[in-house]
Design an enzyme around this catalytic site. Structure first.
Site, PDB file in Angstrom:
ATOM      1  N   SER A   1      -1.641 -39.617 -34.648  1.00  0.00           N
ATOM      2  CA  SER A   1      -2.199 -39.639 -35.984  1.00  0.00           C
ATOM      3  C   SER A   1      -1.914 -40.987 -36.676  1.00  0.00           C
ATOM      4  CB  SER A   1      -1.625 -38.450 -36.761  1.00  0.00           C
ATOM      5  OG  SER A   1      -2.318 -38.207 -37.946  1.00  0.00           O
TER       6      SER A   1
ATOM      7  N   ASP B   1     -12.614 -34.367 -34.483  1.00  0.00           N
ATOM      8  CA  ASP B   1     -11.338 -34.446 -35.194  1.00  0.00           C
ATOM      9  C   ASP B   1     -11.624 -34.788 -36.650  1.00  0.00           C
ATOM     10  OD1 ASP B   1      -8.887 -35.341 -36.298  1.00  0.00           O
ATOM     11  OD2 ASP B   1      -8.193 -36.110 -34.376  1.00  0.00           O
TER      12      ASP B   1
ATOM     13  N   HIS C   1      -6.709 -31.997 -34.013  1.00  0.00           N
ATOM     14  CA  HIS C   1      -6.183 -33.328 -34.302  1.00  0.00           C
ATOM     15  C   HIS C   1      -4.901 -33.567 -33.524  1.00  0.00           C
ATOM     16  CE1 HIS C   1      -4.967 -36.891 -36.393  1.00  0.00           C
ATOM     17  NE2 HIS C   1      -3.977 -36.301 -37.031  1.00  0.00           N
TER      18      HIS C   1
END
Length: 514
Positions: free
Chosen positions: A222, A440, A469
């Site tokens: 991320s 995502d 994600h």
């Protein structure tokens, strides 16, 4: 909206929605094309004294914990210092492949637990690295830890996210401005000019030196993928292997990234609505995706007008959003909405919200640290009329996220620390293994394609059709085995011609209802 942590940490992470201070000088931007070798740090890193970890998962995984001392301001290496909480799970066996840095995202996510992630890499390859977790500056067990007002998300205290009246609009503007002001007068306010991504990258350089490593690999999830991009740009000679999962688009730091999220989450939530419709016999939310979506907005409106079990509209929105982050959350979210529809109660929503949003001392740490980075990495728009016009326009086609995301980032407009200039991520022959699912919501697939363009030696794995994600190391062999092969040998999947993924793998599957 938070650029969130990997799947197995999300359950423990917050289910978030989304006095003037002088800014510290940033590290110089590196122009695209030819990244320079990193300059030696003027700060002398002290070795870390490793001891017992308080976290049971880390202890069971053989982890050790300690504190790393770094400068508050890396431009003043002989000035005040702060301490960062660090964890390590040392390699096992005779094969040693070096240090593996990790970061779970956020910004503002505690990263110490990620030191235990080596055990999830197939074939015991992960065990050949020293995995290092870190609570970034201002976060978690690092000292000082940033907190501004832990009551900011107290249940039942917030107006509707959707400013249908002037009173609602003014209430959110006031809340945003007051929270920013509270951060500026908080006990850890001295951190605010020094919470940019470049500060975190400089901390990782001190950490590398403290560990005595010439190079380090980096497994970023991320927002952690952006830290790794900046690290590879500013210190290209210090990077060994890069795995970037849930790839942040470096072109959008940060306001544009939020707008891209709004569009991507509409698509991700669309898959959830359809799945819940197929499970109508279980959840009774509607027989089509469109009907389920309408049911969600009816629940939202109903609890906004009259809270049930103390739960109001914003709490419903916050918790439903987790379905947009990953398919693993679908059954729980559907079950919480179903209780309101079929029983008229909201006990599950209340329990989940109170657990996820503590209002005890320091309960807003992750949110405060998130803002401290997002509001200062790059300039944030401050023209209120223009901002409101932008969000109103987006709301027409991105209704699920536009206004919730606007207020989540609202304090940035009056943030009490000056913004900097983002590092230009270099175009180079940098090797990396990129992983991203097609839909995502938090880090749209376009970001992975952009980093693939800039890193000429990178290969991209696409989880085809998926919405989860940062989904690697979740048991999808097509993905995880290629990660293991790269970490073992340095060999990447063959790069294909064109602007596309190099490998297509199955996505995280939809769960069974119930």
């Amino acid at each position: 909206m938070r650029i969130r942590s990997p799947r197995s940490l999300v359950a423990a992470a917050t289910l978030s929605l989304g006095a003037a201070l002088l800014a510290a000088p940033l590290a110089p931007s590196t122009a695209a094309g030819a990244p320079a070798a990193s300059a030696p740090s003027a700060f002398r890193a002290a070795p870390i004294e490793w001891g017992r970890c308080q976290d049971a998962f880390l202890r069971q995984s053989g982890g050790k914990c300690g504190m790393l001392t770094v400068p508050l301001d890396h431009a003043v290496p002989d000035g005040p210092t702060i301490q960062l909480a660090v964890s390590r799970v040392a390699h096992k066996g005779s094969t040693y492949r070096g240090v593996m840095f990790t970061n779970p995202g956020g910004p503002g996510g505690s990263g110490r637990a990620l030191a235990a992630y080596g055990q999830f890499v197939p074939g015991k390859v992960g065990r050949s690295y020293d995995w290092i977790g870190l609570d970034p500056r201002g976060v978690g067990e690092s000292r000082p830890a940033l907190s501004c007002d832990p009551r900011i998300t107290r249940i039942g205290t917030r107006p509707s996210y959707y400013p249908t009246t002037d009173a609602i609009l003014q209430a959110w503007l006031t809340r945003s401005e007051e929270y920013a002001a509270d951060c500026g007068t908080s006990a850890a306010a001295a951190l605010l000019p020094h919470m940019r991504t470049t500060d975190t990258v400089a901390d990782f350089e001190v950490l590398r030196e403290a560990l005595g490593a010439e190079q380090a690999s980096f497994y970023g999830f991320s927002y952690g993928t952006y830290i790794a991009q900046v690290y590879a740009t500013l210190h290209p000679d210090r990077i060994d292997k890069l795995v970037l999962d849930g790839v942040l688009d470096p072109r959008g730091v940060w306001f544009d990234a939020q707008q891209s999220q709004n569009k991507a989450f509409e698509k991700a939530m669309g898959q959830f609505w359809k799945w819940a419709a197929q499970a109508h016999g279980t959840y009774r939310l509607g027989r089509t995706g469109a009907q389920v979506e309408k049911t969600y907005y009816r629940v939202l409106e109903k609890l906004t007008r009259k809270p049930v079990d103390g739960v109001s509209g914003p709490e419903v929105s916050d918790l439903t959003l987790s379905a947009g982050y990953g398919r693993y959350a679908w059954p729980e979210v559907a079950s919480m909405l179903s209780e309101v529809v079929t029983k008229g109660t909201a006990r599950k929503l209340r329990k989940a919200y109170v657990s996820s949003y503590p209002t005890t001392r320091g309960g807003d740490n992750d949110y405060a640290a998130y803002l401290a980075t997002v509001c200062t990495d790059a300039p944030w728009p401050t023209d209120l009329d223009q901002l409101l016009a932008d969000y109103t326009r987006q709301d027409r086609t991105r209704h699920f996220m536009a206004w919730p995301n606007a207020w989540f980032n609202g304090p940035c407009r009056t943030w009490p620390a000056a913004p900097g200039t983002p590092v230009e991520i270099a175009t180079s022959d940098q090797e990396a293994l990129l992983v991203n699912e097609t839909f995502d919501g938090a880090t749209p697939f376009a970001g992975a394609l952009e980093v693939r363009r800039r890193f000429g030696g990178a290969s991209l794995i696409e989880g085809v059709g998926g919405t989860t994600h940062a989904a690697s190391l979740s048991g999808i062999g097509c993905v995880d085995n290629k990660i293991a092969a790269y970490l073992a040998t340095g060999k990447l999947p063959k790069r294909r011609s064109g602007d596309r993924a190099d490998v297509k793998c199955p996505a995280i599957p939809a769960p069974k209802p119930g």
